[in-house]
Design a protein around this motif. Structure first.
Motif, PDB file in Angstrom:
ATOM      1  N   ARG B  83      -7.819   4.489  -1.235  1.00  0.00           N
ATOM      2  CA  ARG B  83      -7.013   4.117  -2.405  1.00  0.00           C
ATOM      3  C   ARG B  83      -7.061   5.203  -3.476  1.00  0.00           C
ATOM      4  NH1 ARG B  83      -9.555  -0.980  -1.740  1.00  0.00           N
ATOM      5  NH2 ARG B  83     -10.988  -0.701  -3.487  1.00  0.00           N
ATOM      6  N   LEU B  95       6.732   2.302   6.048  1.00  0.00           N
ATOM      7  CA  LEU B  95       7.075   1.538   4.843  1.00  0.00           C
ATOM      8  C   LEU B  95       7.015   0.048   5.176  1.00  0.00           C
ATOM      9  CD1 LEU B  95      10.126   3.662   3.631  1.00  0.00           C
ATOM     10  CD2 LEU B  95       7.771   3.744   2.791  1.00  0.00           C
ATOM     11  N   VAL B  96       6.693  -0.777   4.181  1.00  0.00           N
ATOM     12  CA  VAL B  96       6.708  -2.229   4.391  1.00  0.00           C
ATOM     13  C   VAL B  96       8.165  -2.685   4.361  1.00  0.00           C
ATOM     14  CG1 VAL B  96       5.919  -4.471   3.531  1.00  0.00           C
ATOM     15  CG2 VAL B  96       4.430  -2.461   3.346  1.00  0.00           C
ATOM     16  N   LEU B  99       9.817  -4.780   1.415  1.00  0.00           N
ATOM     17  CA  LEU B  99       9.665  -4.346   0.024  1.00  0.00           C
ATOM     18  C   LEU B  99      10.675  -3.236  -0.252  1.00  0.00           C
ATOM     19  CD1 LEU B  99       5.756  -4.192  -0.393  1.00  0.00           C
ATOM     20  CD2 LEU B  99       7.326  -6.066  -0.975  1.00  0.00           C
ATOM     21  N   THR B 100      11.242  -3.245  -1.464  1.00  0.00           N
ATOM     22  CA  THR B 100      12.192  -2.203  -1.840  1.00  0.00           C
ATOM     23  C   THR B 100      11.450  -0.880  -1.983  1.00  0.00           C
ATOM     24  OG1 THR B 100      11.823  -2.544  -4.191  1.00  0.00           O
ATOM     25  CG2 THR B 100      13.558  -3.867  -3.173  1.00  0.00           C
ATOM     26  N   GLU B 103       9.107  -1.090  -4.801  1.00  0.00           N
ATOM     27  CA  GLU B 103       7.929  -1.912  -4.514  1.00  0.00           C
ATOM     28  C   GLU B 103       6.977  -1.203  -3.552  1.00  0.00           C
ATOM     29  OE1 GLU B 103      10.212  -6.200  -5.113  1.00  0.00           O
ATOM     30  OE2 GLU B 103      10.152  -5.256  -3.142  1.00  0.00           O
ATOM     31  N   MET B 106       5.013   1.088  -5.547  1.00  0.00           N
ATOM     32  CA  MET B 106       4.046   0.394  -6.415  1.00  0.00           C
ATOM     33  C   MET B 106       2.859  -0.164  -5.630  1.00  0.00           C
ATOM     34  SD  MET B 106       6.039  -1.647  -9.400  1.00  0.00           S
ATOM     35  CE  MET B 106       7.406  -2.331  -8.509  1.00  0.00           C
ATOM     36  N   LEU B 107       3.047  -0.378  -4.312  1.00  0.00           N
ATOM     37  CA  LEU B 107       2.018  -1.054  -3.520  1.00  0.00           C
ATOM     38  C   LEU B 107       0.622  -0.420  -3.641  1.00  0.00           C
ATOM     39  CD1 LEU B 107       1.361  -3.379  -1.622  1.00  0.00           C
ATOM     40  CD2 LEU B 107       2.189  -2.000   0.292  1.00  0.00           C
ATOM     41  N   PRO B 108       0.489   0.921  -3.474  1.00  0.00           N
ATOM     42  CA  PRO B 108      -0.867   1.490  -3.599  1.00  0.00           C
ATOM     43  C   PRO B 108      -1.459   1.284  -4.985  1.00  0.00           C
ATOM     44  CG  PRO B 108       0.651   3.082  -2.646  1.00  0.00           C
ATOM     45  CD  PRO B 108       1.490   1.941  -3.134  1.00  0.00           C
ATOM     46  N   THR B 110      -0.854  -1.340  -6.921  1.00  0.00           N
ATOM     47  CA  THR B 110      -1.283  -2.743  -6.947  1.00  0.00           C
ATOM     48  C   THR B 110      -2.631  -2.885  -6.237  1.00  0.00           C
ATOM     49  OG1 THR B 110       1.003  -3.479  -6.939  1.00  0.00           O
ATOM     50  CG2 THR B 110      -0.637  -5.086  -6.267  1.00  0.00           C
ATOM     51  N   LEU B 111      -2.739  -2.246  -5.075  1.00  0.00           N
ATOM     52  CA  LEU B 111      -3.987  -2.353  -4.307  1.00  0.00           C
ATOM     53  C   LEU B 111      -5.142  -1.707  -5.055  1.00  0.00           C
ATOM     54  CD1 LEU B 111      -2.615  -1.569  -0.728  1.00  0.00           C
ATOM     55  CD2 LEU B 111      -3.311  -3.799  -1.639  1.00  0.00           C
ATOM     56  N   ARG B 119       2.529   0.365 -13.544  1.00  0.00           N
ATOM     57  CA  ARG B 119       2.953   0.535 -12.149  1.00  0.00           C
ATOM     58  C   ARG B 119       4.427   0.901 -12.016  1.00  0.00           C
ATOM     59  NH1 ARG B 119      -0.282  -4.888 -10.152  1.00  0.00           N
ATOM     60  NH2 ARG B 119      -2.294  -4.156 -10.905  1.00  0.00           N
ATOM     61  N   ARG B 155       5.317   7.388  -2.393  1.00  0.00           N
ATOM     62  CA  ARG B 155       4.230   6.425  -2.306  1.00  0.00           C
ATOM     63  C   ARG B 155       2.881   7.132  -2.141  1.00  0.00           C
ATOM     64  NH1 ARG B 155       3.988   2.355   2.653  1.00  0.00           N
ATOM     65  NH2 ARG B 155       3.348   4.310   3.636  1.00  0.00           N
TER      66      ARG B 155
END
Ligand SMILES: Nc1ncnc2c1ncn2[C@@H]1O[C@H](COP(=O)(O)OP(=O)(O)OP(=O)(O)O)[C@@H](O)[C@H]1O
Ligand SMILES: [Mg+2]
Lengths: 402, 227
Positions: B83, B95-96, B99-100, B103, B106-108, B110-111, B119, B155
């Motif tokens: 992280r 990519l997930v 999620l856009t 998003e 932003m995921l890392p 958030t984690l 974010r 990301r």
């Protein structure tokens, strides 16, 4: 963006498959809510009918039998009238009505007849504590009791409530009236008293048909037996009786014999117990199946999500974050399944109850909260293992694929 | 030295055959370096990268990050390490899907627990930087391959890593798009000083780096990461 957002987006993304995850828990909750509502409604109906048949607990003198009470021999034992006060002031819950009675066999116009001394309702009503309806037991026992006065009771089954009765008046059972040739307005001589017949009771098919009713205190004076009673008839809520009302009464009035009119009470209690046990059994099975089915759905779901779970682990997600994202989904499934299930179950039994079962079924609002709670707990428990296994997926497993 | 390995080995022991995917590998990656790793298919390039990220456990040897040994870290500590210090760009974009672009970037954060107010603005800046300012609300499947890989690069930068690990980032791209992605990585490396370790098949891509490592059958045959 919060992690819950990931849960939410995934739910929306795979919403088509949600149906299969929700179906078992939703139907399960619907079945539970439906059965509970029907059980409650039929308990209510049974109690309304049985309660209206009359008293279900008798307080008799020590050593007296129910038979002796019915034959009312001249030397049948008695006990002091103060016991009524003792009972009333002890604040028992679940006692709906108390009626003290004195019975004695006597001769009227050369015919043997049972004379019964009663207190009219007008005198009972002076003591409002006698009508104690404060019984509350969360799941609705209270309203079962109140139902006795409800319009649902068949009028033919209603107890004879004697509203007014002066010391110089009497009521005559239908069979006794025939034997003695009495009608309303006639005067009947009992020992030294002249009593005016103010009403002939409708036939009830019980011993009451063969009796002559007069004012309790007038009868005590007439027979010269002081302030004594043969019986206190008690109307107890059937739920209170199963909760030990009898033994409480025995403690309060130690030198009496407290007995229940077994056919009535045991039918009431047994019917309700059976329904209750049945519905809890169904509840257990339904929740088990619901939990397994949600677990199965979640296992399929996490396998479908191996790649994205691997991506999150690659990005440094903690195992607890993965677990959180997955269990949040279970939580949503539980809440949604509980709400839909409650609505479905309620609509079906309330809507079709009268047609299919022949009883009026009421919605059980407490079960709205209970449904959501149960479904959520079951969904989370069922998802625990799949989610835990998913949080331990090897994150390198899909990194080598192109 | 940012990252160094000594005597690194990785043996896959699934089934009956044990495969020595890495043997006695020693690499040195300096702060701000752009190291490329080449080698034939099956030579252990991906294995090396996953081992350096703690996604695979080495069977032998040591890994040092800024002088500290990290090969013994717990899974949770490795996750925290990723992280904080690492960014990833994979051949399949990773990519997930629901999620856009915004998003996903932003995921890392958030984690990692970046303050939530920071974010989104930061993710927007990063997407602007990879020239996707007008595609932020798009899902991965609504983006071209080149655009998806640029989302992945944005990301990878989310938590300001010290090192970006890239596994064939251009492998699924047309030559023209591949050049764009390589130029972008080069630019980030030069402007931000973020070190990059990039696995690639293509000799052309390998030339972008400042240092090269060549693997064959799990062993280094030339280079060690230093220029
Ligand atoms: N999970 C695994 N289990 C067993 N062997 C594996 C596993 N992953 C990789 N290998 C083997 O380890 C060796 C190195 O694989 P690796 O994926 O690191 O190669 P690579 O250089 O990345 O190849 P490519 O250029 O095709 O991506 C190969 O022989 C491969 O078959
Ligand atoms: Mg590879």
């Amino acid at each position: 963006m919060k992690l819950a957002h990931v849960t939410w987006k995934e739910l929306k993304h795979r919403r088509a498959s949600l149906v299969s995850g929700l179906i078992a828990i939703t139907l399960g909750i619907a079945v539970i809510v439906g059965i509970r509502a029907v059980t409650r409604a039929s308990e209510y109906a049974v109690t309304v009918q049985l309660d209206s048949l009359g008293a279900n607990v008798l307080v008799l003198p020590q050593g007296a039998s129910v038979d002796e009470y019915h034959t009312a021999d001249i030397d049948a034992p008695t006990f002091p009238e103060e016991y009524v006060e003792t009972m009333v002031t002890s604040g028992l819950l679940g006692v709906e009505n108390i009626s003290p009675k004195l019975t004695r066999r006597t001769e009227v116009n050369g015919t043997s007849i049972v004379l019964t001394g009663v207190l009219p309702d007008s005198e009972v009503a002076k003591k409002p504590v006698w009508l104690m309806e404060g019984l509350v037991d969360g799941d609705g026992g209270g309203h079962v009791c109140k139902g006795r006065h409800g319009a649902a009771a068949d009028p033919r089954l209603k107890r004879n409530i004697i509203e007014e009765l002066d010391p110089g008046e009497c009521l005559v059972g239908s069979a006794a009236a025939k034997r003695l040739g009495l009608e309303v307005g006639s005067v009947v001589t009992v020992k030294t008293a002249e009593l005016e017949v103010i009403a002939i009771n409708d036939p009830t098919g019980t011993v009451d048909d063969d009796r002559l009713f007069m004012h309790l205190h007038a009868m005590q004076d007439l027979l010269g037996i002081g302030k004594q009673l043969s019986v206190i008839e008690v109307m107890g809520c059937c739920s209170a009786i199963s909760d030990g009302l009898l033994s409480k009464l025995r403690n309060i009035l130690p030198d009496t014999r407290v007995t229940s009119i077994s056919q009535i009470v045991s039918t009431q209690i047994e019917t309700n117990r059976l329904m209750d046990r049945l519905s809890w059994g169904v509840l257990f099975i339904v929740l088990l199946v619901g939990g397994l089915s949600i677990g199965n759905y979640m296992w399929a779901n996490v396998n479908q999500r191996r790649r994205e779970i691997g991506i999150m682990r690659m990005l440094g997600a903690k195992r607890s974050s993965i677990l959180g994202v997955l269990l949040a989904k279970a939580l949503v499934l539980g809440v949604v399944g509980g709400l839909i299930g409650y609505g479905l179950g309620t609509i079906v039994v309330v809507g079709f109850g009268p047609d299919i079962l022949g009883i009026e079924v009421e919605a059980l609002p407490v079960w709205l909260g209970l449904s959501v709670l149960l479904a959520t707990v079951v969904a989370v428990l069922g998802s625990l293992l799949p989610a835990w296994l998913a949080s331990r997926f090897d994150p390198s497993a899909n990194m080598q694929e192109v | 030295m940012l990252l160094a390995t000594r005597g690194l080995g990785k043996r896959y022991a699934r089934g009956r055959v044990a495969v020595d995917a890495l043997q006695d590998v020693g690499v040195d990656i300096e702060e701000g370096a752009f190291v490329t790793v080449t080698g034939p298919s099956g030579s252990g390039k991906t294995t090396l990268l996953l081992t350096l990220a703690g996604l695979l456990r080495p069977s032998a040897g040591e890994i040092h990050f800024r002088g500290e040994p990290v090969q013994e870290l717990s899974d949770a500590a490795w996750a925290a390490f990723r992280r904080k210090h690492l960014g990833f760009v994979m051949q399949n974009f990773s990519l997930v899907p629901y999620l856009t672009a915004l998003e996903n970037v932003m995921l890392p954060m958030t984690l990692a627990g970046t303050p939530s107010a920071e974010r989104e603005p930061r993710a927007r800046v990063l997407l602007d930087r990879v020239e996707l300012g007008d595609r932020m609300e798009h899902l991965p499947r609504e983006l071209s391959a080149g655009q998806q890989q640029r989302v992945a690069i944005a990301r990878a930068l989310a938590n300001n890593p010290a090192l970006i690990l890239a596994d064939e980032p251009t492998g699924n791209l047309d030559p023209a798009l591949a050049d764009d992605v390589l130029a972008l990585l080069k630019k980030l490396n030069e402007e931000d000083g973020t070190a990059i370790l990039m696995v690639t098949h293509s000799p052309r891509a390998a030339e972008v780096g400042t240092a090269r490592i060549h693997l064959e059958a799990g062993r280094i045959v030339s280079g060690n990461g230093t220029a």
